[in-house]
Design a protein around this motif. Structure first.
Motif, PDB file in Angstrom:
ATOM      1  N   GLN A  46       0.831  -1.201   0.000  1.00  0.00           N
ATOM      2  CA  GLN A  46       0.000   0.000   0.000  1.00  0.00           C
ATOM      3  C   GLN A  46       0.872   1.261   0.000  1.00  0.00           C
ATOM      4  OE1 GLN A  46      -2.462   0.428   3.469  1.00  0.00           O
ATOM      5  NE2 GLN A  46      -3.902   1.800   2.428  1.00  0.00           N
ATOM      6  N   ALA A  47       1.932   1.275   0.799  1.00  0.00           N
ATOM      7  CA  ALA A  47       2.829   2.428   0.840  1.00  0.00           C
ATOM      8  C   ALA A  47       3.583   2.573  -0.481  1.00  0.00           C
ATOM      9  CB  ALA A  47       3.807   2.290   1.995  1.00  0.00           C
ATOM     10  N   ARG A  48       3.977   1.455  -1.078  1.00  0.00           N
ATOM     11  CA  ARG A  48       4.691   1.509  -2.360  1.00  0.00           C
ATOM     12  C   ARG A  48       3.772   1.989  -3.480  1.00  0.00           C
ATOM     13  NH1 ARG A  48       9.734  -1.950  -2.175  1.00  0.00           N
ATOM     14  NH2 ARG A  48       9.881  -1.444  -4.372  1.00  0.00           N
ATOM     15  N   ALA A  49       2.488   1.682  -3.387  1.00  0.00           N
ATOM     16  CA  ALA A  49       1.540   2.131  -4.407  1.00  0.00           C
ATOM     17  C   ALA A  49       1.375   3.649  -4.368  1.00  0.00           C
ATOM     18  CB  ALA A  49       0.192   1.452  -4.205  1.00  0.00           C
ATOM     19  N   LYS A  50       1.494   4.240  -3.199  1.00  0.00           N
ATOM     20  CA  LYS A  50       1.375   5.692  -3.071  1.00  0.00           C
ATOM     21  C   LYS A  50       2.559   6.415  -3.708  1.00  0.00           C
ATOM     22  CE  LYS A  50      -1.181   5.730   1.293  1.00  0.00           C
ATOM     23  NZ  LYS A  50      -1.104   6.145   2.707  1.00  0.00           N
ATOM     24  N   THR A  51       3.706   5.777  -3.764  1.00  0.00           N
ATOM     25  CA  THR A  51       4.918   6.441  -4.260  1.00  0.00           C
ATOM     26  C   THR A  51       5.346   5.941  -5.633  1.00  0.00           C
ATOM     27  OG1 THR A  51       6.335   4.827  -3.144  1.00  0.00           O
ATOM     28  CG2 THR A  51       5.786   6.851  -1.934  1.00  0.00           C
TER      29      THR A  51
ATOM     30  N   ASP B 162       5.576   2.674  -6.675  1.00  0.00           N
ATOM     31  CA  ASP B 162       6.376   1.456  -6.502  1.00  0.00           C
ATOM     32  C   ASP B 162       7.841   1.749  -6.163  1.00  0.00           C
ATOM     33  OD1 ASP B 162       6.355  -1.291  -6.245  1.00  0.00           O
ATOM     34  OD2 ASP B 162       7.098  -1.613  -8.281  1.00  0.00           O
TER      35      ASP B 162
END
Length: 99
Positions: free
Chosen positions: A54-59, A61
């Protein structure tokens, strides 16, 4: 009449034991390096431990915490190297009684 004082009084200072010294831990660059380095280490740990999809999707990947922490660690290292290569020299106070 006034006496002319030499501009360089290193021989007199060396005899009196009052030699110029380095600022060391009181140099502002060392304090800045410690703060940036601490936050960089925290971000590196968070990037390695708390990396979620979820955090990687915000940035897009990208592991932003890890990369920001690595960047901050490099900046902190640069500040430490700078402080070691170009130290701030503290001159002893002059003990001149002439006005």
């Amino acid at each position: 009449m006034s006496k002319a004082q030499p501009t360089s009084d290193r021989d007199g200072d060396a005899r009196e034991g009052a030699e110029p010294r380095r600022a060391g831990a009181f140099d502002v660059r060392v304090v800045i390096a410690a703060l940036i380095g601490f936050y960089g280490i925290v971000l590196i740990i968070m990037g390695l431990v708390a990396d979620t999809a979820q955090a990687r999707a915000k940035t897009g990947d990208v592991n932003a915490n890890l990369w920001a922490g690595l960047g901050m660690a490099v900046v902190a290292l640069a500040f430490v190297v700078w402080a070691r290569l170009r130290p701030v020299i503290i001159e002893p106070p002059s003990d001149s009684t002439d006005s």
